[in-house]
Design a protein around this motif. Structure first.
Motif, short mmCIF file in Angstrom:
data_model
loop_
_atom_site.label_atom_id
_atom_site.label_comp_id
_atom_site.label_asym_id
_atom_site.label_seq_id
_atom_site.Cartn_x
_atom_site.Cartn_y
_atom_site.Cartn_z
N HIS A 49 -35.92 -2.57 28.78
CA HIS A 49 -36.88 -3.12 27.93
C HIS A 49 -36.49 -2.90 26.53
CE1 HIS A 49 -40.19 -3.71 31.26
NE2 HIS A 49 -39.38 -4.63 31.11
N LEU A 54 -37.28 -5.78 23.82
CA LEU A 54 -38.85 -6.33 24.18
C LEU A 54 -39.82 -5.07 23.67
CD1 LEU A 54 -38.42 -7.93 27.67
CD2 LEU A 54 -39.37 -9.02 25.50
N ASP A 55 -39.10 -3.79 23.58
CA ASP A 55 -40.08 -2.91 23.11
C ASP A 55 -39.18 -2.06 22.00
OD1 ASP A 55 -41.79 -0.84 23.18
OD2 ASP A 55 -41.40 -0.17 25.10
N GLU A 74 -38.93 -8.47 12.88
CA GLU A 74 -39.56 -9.01 13.84
C GLU A 74 -38.68 -10.45 14.10
OE1 GLU A 74 -43.99 -9.09 14.64
OE2 GLU A 74 -43.57 -11.02 15.13
N ASP A 78 -36.58 -11.28 17.48
CA ASP A 78 -36.62 -12.41 17.94
C ASP A 78 -35.59 -13.21 18.36
OD1 ASP A 78 -39.21 -12.19 18.22
OD2 ASP A 78 -39.71 -13.39 16.58
N ARG A 81 -33.08 -11.37 20.73
CA ARG A 81 -33.75 -11.57 22.15
C ARG A 81 -33.20 -13.06 22.68
NH1 ARG A 81 -38.29 -8.94 20.90
NH2 ARG A 81 -39.27 -11.08 20.51
N GLN A 82 -33.31 -14.02 21.64
CA GLN A 82 -32.86 -15.34 21.93
C GLN A 82 -31.48 -15.68 22.15
OE1 GLN A 82 -33.92 -18.22 18.60
NE2 GLN A 82 -35.44 -19.00 20.25
N PHE A 87 -32.73 -12.57 30.15
CA PHE A 87 -33.54 -11.68 31.17
C PHE A 87 -33.93 -12.17 32.39
CE2 PHE A 87 -34.47 -10.38 26.59
CZ PHE A 87 -34.88 -8.90 26.97
N PHE A 89 -36.09 -11.27 35.91
CA PHE A 89 -37.14 -10.65 36.49
C PHE A 89 -37.24 -10.52 37.81
CE2 PHE A 89 -38.21 -12.27 32.05
CZ PHE A 89 -38.44 -11.06 31.42
N HIS A 93 -40.91 -15.13 36.95
CA HIS A 93 -41.61 -15.83 35.73
C HIS A 93 -41.23 -17.15 35.38
CE1 HIS A 93 -43.79 -12.18 35.21
NE2 HIS A 93 -42.85 -11.31 34.96
N PRO A 107 -35.88 -22.03 26.71
CA PRO A 107 -35.26 -21.22 25.67
C PRO A 107 -34.46 -22.17 24.67
CG PRO A 107 -34.41 -20.22 27.78
CD PRO A 107 -35.07 -21.62 27.92
N PHE A 110 -37.24 -23.43 22.11
CA PHE A 110 -37.75 -22.54 21.33
C PHE A 110 -36.49 -22.13 20.28
CE2 PHE A 110 -41.23 -22.22 24.08
CZ PHE A 110 -42.30 -21.88 23.04
N MET B 1 -37.87 -25.10 16.88
CA MET B 1 -38.92 -25.81 17.85
C MET B 1 -39.54 -26.73 16.65
SD MET B 1 -41.83 -24.20 19.94
CE MET B 1 -42.14 -25.13 21.48
N VAL B 313 -37.57 -15.13 25.71
CA VAL B 313 -36.65 -15.99 25.32
C VAL B 313 -36.63 -16.14 23.99
CG1 VAL B 313 -36.43 -17.13 27.44
CG2 VAL B 313 -38.14 -17.97 25.83
N GLY B 314 -37.27 -15.25 23.10
CA GLY B 314 -37.21 -15.56 21.66
C GLY B 314 -38.03 -16.24 20.87
#
Lengths: 240, 400
Positions: A49, A54-55, A74, A78, A81-82, A87, A89, A93, A107, A110, B1, B313-314
């Motif tokens: 993580h 994520l952490d 932040e 983001d 991660r994007q 990821f 799991f 999920h 993804p 977003f 988005m 996923v961001g």
């Protein structure tokens, strides 16, 4: 690519401080395939993580592609991660109300990719995991192995440089698990950096090296050479 | 988005729980329907009153003897007030250039009889031009003849019901009635109008004003009605008449009312009533909002893992907030649209049951109902949406 220096993560559980991760120092180069093993509560998921942003660590330094992640805001995390991490799991999920294709496109939505390009890209990754013919099915209509491959397709949608998998075969039978592992192997062969947290020795056997964790520390680093003997020594034999 | 993506994603989530979504938006539906129906009712009442005044004729100034206002003494008892007289009428006719008609009215209750049939009626002594001031029309025969102010004549015009009751099945024109013992010939019958603000023109007998004054043995008038020439504002007419009467009476002892001011104050009162009804209906929207908040909180806690995944996923906090807010706003605005439809149907039913009531929701109520329904979702959806953005992704994904 991934440089961890004295990375520590503590959780507050009531009055007690729990050291999920303590002074972890490790470097993972681009293109490596690393398995992280260890008993439950040894900190392997926490490590994954932290690497996936994520952490955040309590202390220590985590440099990703040369940049100190503690300095990132932040929004930048983001974006990381994007675009840089994918990821996978144990519980897949997948979003149950969406079709396989819509899950893969999540993804991309977003990330603000327009719908024509989205469809093209989802088709590519669905083909890459061999499930283009299942695109219209919902997760409940897919087998466990298929669901995990859809989840992998989703992780690949934005062409990340690192794939982070937490017990990817944990919920799968042996055959489905093998299909998923074959897929991870293929992706690694294509140049993707793959980090897998697992209990499953078969997963470890496919990795180039294994980090054995214990009580929040890396207890053993088992290199590619001698992996088989070391695993055997640790009582982790490759099942026939 | 893009906004479209947000709507698509959130809409999909709502459709995943059709029954739950439908139930939670019912509250908004009821609230908006209540706003629409109740404001339509209030607005209908207002328009009903305004239209009633318009039917009587609302473009005249009425002069009443005495002062209708609170003073040191009780009005009518303190000090002397001059009566309104026919001389006042003549003076007003002479001195107000802007007046089209200045018409006296004298009023009393008398027995009217035709043969053996008799009853009590409201008898009004009026002039020939009375028809032009009040909106009355003659159905049969003609109206009162044009006479000098102080000249009487033994003629009468009957209200529709009076004529019907005294002369059932007989043409009343040319017949003789006795009003308070005086014989009068019926020259006309009024068109039936029904009750208009407490005054029923169907239940009256009209005679010349001088005849009326003799009959009631009175030298004072009940009212003077003044109508304006085209283009002359009622206010200036009223003020001018006031000046003339003060000059004649040497004191301010008359009351001048324009029906306009009566209508506008009644209209304002009923407008406030409508607003109050809308406010009451709005309370139900607050309750509906809490229902939506509840459902959104359930939705957030059910979809913890999904929110964790979105983080992975961001998706940014803002995007997650937008998705959940959009979900709540879509719920409540869908409820609002359904409420408008049901409210509209309710108003149709209302009009079907009470055809006299011109009930229709005012535009401001419809517009604010729509705005309100979106606002309810956004306001009450904010807390659940913010909760979603504050979830720790690691915990969310592990399902803890």
């Amino acid at each position: 690519m991934i440089e961890l220096d004295r990375l520590t993560r503590t959780f507050q559980l009531g009055d007690e401080e729990v050291h999920a991760l303590e002074d972890v120092t490790e470097t993972i180069r681009a293109g490596e395939h690393v398995a992280i093993m260890g008993p439950s509560g040894s900190g392997k998921s926490t490590l994954l993580h932290l690497i996936g942003c994520l952490d955040r660590p309590t202390s220590g330094s985590y440099r990703f592609e040369g940049r100190e992640t503690a300095d990132l805001g932040e929004g930048e995390l983001d974006a990381l991660r994007q675009r840089r991490f994918g990821f996978v799991f144990q519980a897949f999920h997948l979003v149950g109300r969406l079709t396989a294709r819509q899950n893969v496109e999540l993804p991309l939505v977003f990330a603000g990719i327009e719908s024509g390009r989205r469809r093209q890209r989802s088709q590519e990754v669905l083909e890459a995991v061999g499930l283009a013919h299942r695109a219209r099915h919902r997760p409940s209509e897919l087998s466990g192995g298929e669901r995990q491959r859809i989840a992998i397709a989703r992780a690949l949608a934005l062409a990340p440089s690192v794939l982070l998998a937490d017990e990817p075969t944990g919920n799968l039978d042996r055959r489905s698990g093998d299909t998923v592992l074959d897929l991870l192997g293929t992706l690694h062969a294509g140049g993707l950096t793959v980090l897998v947290v697992t209990h499953d020795p078969r997963v470890a056997h496919r990795a180039e090296r294994v980090l054995m964790m214990e009580d929040g520390r890396i207890a053993r680093r088992i290199p590619r050479e001698g992996l088989a003997e070391a695993l055997a020594h640790w009582g982790i034999e490759e099942p026939r | 988005m893009t906004a479209l993506d947000v709507l698509g994603f959130s809409g999909g989530a709502l459709l995943g729980h059709r029954l739950r979504s439908a139930l939670s938006l019912t509250g908004v539906t009821i609230g908006i329907a209540a706003v629409v129906v109740l404001t339509a009712l209030g607005e209908g009442a207002r328009r009903y009153v305004v239209e009633q005044f318009a039917a009587i004729g609302s473009d005249f100034v009425a002069v009443l003897p005495g002062k209708v206002e609170t003073r040191g003494a009780i009005p009518g008892l303190g000090g002397t007030t001059h009566d309104l007289t026919l001389e006042d009428v003549a003076a007003l006719r002479r001195e107000i250039a802007g007046a089209r008609h200045v018409e006296p009215v004298v009023m009393g209750t008398e027995t009217i009889a035709a043969g053996e049939r008799r009853r009590q009626v409201l008898v009004a002594g009026v002039t020939a031009d009375f028809v032009h001031v009040r909106n009355v029309s003659v159905r049969r025969g003609r109206f009162l003849p044009r006479l000098g102010l102080d000249r009487g004549a033994p003629v009468a015009v009957l209200g529709a019901s009076v004529a019907e009751e005294l002369f059932p099945g007989v043409d009343p024109i040319g017949q003789v009635v006795r009003i308070g013992g005086r014989r009068c010939r019926v020259v006309g019958v009024l068109t039936a109008r029904g009750q208009q603000l407490g005054m029923n023109m169907d239940e009256v007998a009209l005679i010349p004003v001088a005849t009326g004054m003799q009959l009631f043995n009175r030298s004072s008038l009940f009212r003077i009605l003044i109508s304006a020439r085209p283009g002359v504002p009622l206010e200036s007419l009223r003020d001018r008449a006031h000046e003339v009467l003060i000059a004649r009476h040497r004191e301010d002892d008359v009351t001048l009312l324009t029906e306009d001011s009566v209508v506008s104050s009644l209209s304002a009162i009923l407008g406030v009533l409508t607003l109050a009804l809308a406010a009451i209906a709005t309370i139900s929207l607050g309750v509906a909002g809490i229902g939506i908040m509840n459902v959104m909180l359930v939705s957030v806690s059910e979809r913890t893992a999904e929110i964790g995944l979105l983080k992975a996923v961001g998706a940014s906090r803002r995007e997650i907030l937008a998705c959940f807010l959009a979900e709540a706003a879509m719920l409540s605005s869908a409820g609002g649209l359904a409420g408008l439809l049901i409210g509209w149907l309710g108003v149709r039913v209302l009009v079907g049951v009470f055809p006299a009531l011109p009930a229709s929701p005012p535009a401001w109520a419809v517009a604010s109902a729509l705005v309100l329904s979106v606002a309810v979702g956004s306001v009450f959806g904010y807390l659940p949406a913010r909760r979603a953005t504050r979830l720790d992704p690691v915990e969310a994904l592990s399902g803890r």
